[in-house]
Design a protein around this motif. Sequence first.
Motif, mmCIF file in Angstrom:
data_model
loop_
_atom_site.group_PDB
_atom_site.id
_atom_site.type_symbol
_atom_site.label_atom_id
_atom_site.label_comp_id
_atom_site.label_asym_id
_atom_site.label_seq_id
_atom_site.Cartn_x
_atom_site.Cartn_y
_atom_site.Cartn_z
ATOM 1 N N PHE A 121 -14.732 -1.396 -2.251
ATOM 2 C CA PHE A 121 -15.666 -0.625 -1.443
ATOM 3 C C PHE A 121 -15.599 -1.070 0.009
ATOM 4 N N ASP A 122 -15.597 -0.088 0.918
ATOM 5 C CA ASP A 122 -15.772 -0.324 2.351
ATOM 6 C C ASP A 122 -17.182 0.151 2.714
ATOM 7 N N ASP A 123 -17.559 0.069 3.995
ATOM 8 C CA ASP A 123 -18.874 0.546 4.407
ATOM 9 C C ASP A 123 -19.001 2.041 4.126
ATOM 10 N N ALA A 124 -20.129 2.436 3.560
ATOM 11 C CA ALA A 124 -20.362 3.844 3.239
ATOM 12 C C ALA A 124 -20.587 4.647 4.510
ATOM 13 N N THR A 125 -20.529 5.972 4.391
ATOM 14 C CA THR A 125 -20.677 6.848 5.555
ATOM 15 C C THR A 125 -21.315 8.159 5.122
ATOM 16 N N LYS A 126 -21.321 9.119 6.030
ATOM 17 C CA LYS A 126 -21.791 10.468 5.730
ATOM 18 C C LYS A 126 -20.727 11.474 6.160
ATOM 19 N N ILE A 127 -20.495 12.472 5.333
ATOM 20 C CA ILE A 127 -19.633 13.597 5.682
ATOM 21 C C ILE A 127 -20.396 14.864 5.335
ATOM 22 N N ASN A 128 -20.494 15.784 6.298
ATOM 23 C CA ASN A 128 -21.276 17.013 6.109
ATOM 24 C C ASN A 128 -22.705 16.688 5.688
ATOM 25 N N ASP A 129 -23.244 15.598 6.282
ATOM 26 C CA ASP A 129 -24.624 15.174 6.018
ATOM 27 C C ASP A 129 -24.850 14.780 4.568
ATOM 28 N N ARG A 130 -23.789 14.424 3.855
ATOM 29 C CA ARG A 130 -23.904 13.964 2.468
ATOM 30 C C ARG A 130 -23.440 12.513 2.393
ATOM 31 N N TYR A 131 -24.159 11.702 1.611
ATOM 32 C CA TYR A 131 -23.791 10.306 1.438
ATOM 33 C C TYR A 131 -22.425 10.205 0.760
ATOM 34 N N THR A 132 -21.593 9.328 1.294
ATOM 35 C CA THR A 132 -20.207 9.249 0.858
ATOM 36 C C THR A 132 -19.773 7.801 0.698
ATOM 37 N N TYR A 133 -19.223 7.481 -0.478
ATOM 38 C CA TYR A 133 -18.599 6.178 -0.687
ATOM 39 C C TYR A 133 -17.250 6.150 0.034
ATOM 40 N N VAL A 134 -16.875 4.993 0.539
ATOM 41 C CA VAL A 134 -15.549 4.791 1.117
ATOM 42 C C VAL A 134 -14.871 3.697 0.290
ATOM 43 N N VAL A 135 -13.732 4.059 -0.317
ATOM 44 C CA VAL A 135 -13.003 3.129 -1.180
ATOM 45 C C VAL A 135 -11.632 2.841 -0.565
ATOM 46 N N ASP A 136 -11.378 1.578 -0.269
ATOM 47 C CA ASP A 136 -10.045 1.160 0.181
ATOM 48 C C ASP A 136 -9.149 0.982 -1.040
ATOM 49 N N PHE A 137 -7.917 1.472 -0.950
ATOM 50 C CA PHE A 137 -6.983 1.283 -2.062
ATOM 51 C C PHE A 137 -5.647 0.766 -1.542
ATOM 52 N N ARG A 138 -4.963 0.036 -2.392
ATOM 53 C CA ARG A 138 -3.685 -0.586 -2.025
ATOM 54 C C ARG A 138 -2.898 -0.850 -3.299
ATOM 55 N N GLU A 139 -1.622 -0.436 -3.285
ATOM 56 C CA GLU A 139 -0.770 -0.743 -4.435
ATOM 57 C C GLU A 139 -0.506 -2.240 -4.495
ATOM 58 N N MET A 140 -0.551 -2.791 -5.696
ATOM 59 C CA MET A 140 -0.326 -4.228 -5.860
ATOM 60 C C MET A 140 1.151 -4.588 -5.883
ATOM 61 N N ASP A 141 1.985 -3.689 -6.436
ATOM 62 C CA ASP A 141 3.426 -3.912 -6.448
ATOM 63 C C ASP A 141 3.995 -3.450 -5.108
ATOM 64 N N GLN A 142 4.426 -4.377 -4.288
ATOM 65 C CA GLN A 142 4.910 -4.054 -2.944
ATOM 66 C C GLN A 142 6.396 -4.320 -2.797
ATOM 67 N N SER A 143 7.123 -4.198 -3.912
ATOM 68 C CA SER A 143 8.567 -4.406 -3.870
ATOM 69 C C SER A 143 9.284 -3.184 -3.307
ATOM 70 N N ASP A 144 8.692 -1.990 -3.438
ATOM 71 C CA ASP A 144 9.219 -0.753 -2.862
ATOM 72 C C ASP A 144 8.190 -0.242 -1.853
ATOM 73 N N PRO A 145 8.510 0.841 -1.107
ATOM 74 C CA PRO A 145 7.467 1.443 -0.266
ATOM 75 C C PRO A 145 6.192 1.689 -1.075
ATOM 76 N N TRP A 146 5.040 1.312 -0.518
ATOM 77 C CA TRP A 146 3.801 1.339 -1.281
ATOM 78 C C TRP A 146 2.673 1.959 -0.462
ATOM 79 N N TYR A 147 1.743 2.620 -1.188
ATOM 80 C CA TYR A 147 0.639 3.337 -0.562
ATOM 81 C C TYR A 147 -0.578 2.438 -0.347
#
Length: 409
Positions: free
Chosen positions: A228-254
């Motif tokens: 979880f990152d700091d939450a925010t609002k989009i279109n005046d609606r409460y929104t979770y912000v989730v950081d994601f990262r691939e754990m296997d970094q041997s190839d190009p990774w998201y």
Amino acid sequence: MLCTLFISLQSFAFQPSEIEYVEYKGEVVNANNGRGISSAYLSLNNSNISTITNADGKFSLKVPEDLIEATVTISVLGFQSKTLPLDYFKPEETVIELEETVEELTEVSLYKATNASLLVKEMLAKKDDNYLSDQSLMTSFYRETIKKGWNNVSLSEAVVKIFKSPYNSNKKDLVSLYKARKSTDYDKLDTLALKLRGGPFNTLYLDMMKYTEYVLRPEMMNSYDFKFDDATKINDRYTYVVDFREMDQSDPWYFGKLFIDAETSTLVKAEYSLNVDDRDAAAAMFVKKKPNGSKVYPTELNYQVDYAQNNGKWHYAYGKAQMDYVVNWKRKIFNSKYKINTEMVVTDWQAYAGNDWKKSVDLINPNIVMVDDVSGFYDSEFWGSNNIIEPEKSIQNAIDKIKRKMNDE
């Protein structure tokens, strides 16, 4: 997902539309400092018409004459949404100020999600409930620019028709070019013709909830680290912000951020990148053909996708890809740096239950390369009533140069 291809092109053209409309132009700015706000979404209420601001905050909104009594909602991440009557808008120099969102979002406001990984899994599980379950016909505007250094060397634009299959279907979306134009300054490209394969499909495939196989494959959820990152609002609606990262970094990774509606667990926005520090692996993924004596590889790949809601269902609304490439030549001291930007915004859509549309148009292949059509930039009425993304200053300057050059010939 995205790749480049070095090939030759052919040209085509379309006739302008005769639909009558009223056009409004202006800028969406930060109320605190007057700076333009990019990617602000303008939606004509009680209709399917919408557009988005460019990097300078500028917008152009075309509205049928019979809808001039409507209202427009303007929204963007980090700012309070605003709804204005259409008579507030002017043909030129409309200024819309948005206030920054400063409300502190508490756990009570954000309901009770405590596990980021479980929230993402719930988001994927609710796809069939939260997104369009009927096929639809969308009208979109697509722009593709290629820069060498600071110079625009290739500009492509198109009005695109998308036969959008339901989100609970495995069928791929179908695309037809309704109108298109392009110009390329091959002199500034030196001897290298850098061209992007995929055209509008590059931005359409950023629809993470439709094409989960590219990034959010359900069977790969355990290969990502979610926080979880700091939450925010989009279109005046409460929104979770989730950081994601691939754990296997041997190839190009998201890696990146998912913006998830707190009440419905719907993905409403995503900003993410592909790490391409492994140059050889990245080149193998994205460069399909190159001249002898050169080495071509991407150095930065960034993506964004936004969703819009209509009658309780969400759908793809905007996609953007920003790609930096380097070309090294064996016998040259300095390398060449290119920036490829593609973006597509859905400007209109309607439910569509038939199949006759597919029989009446020429569908394009996902491997398409946008073709040359220099004359398109000369025709001021080329786009008719179709909404577009206003060109940024540098792009507009390049288009003006093209027009002047054609007038001199």
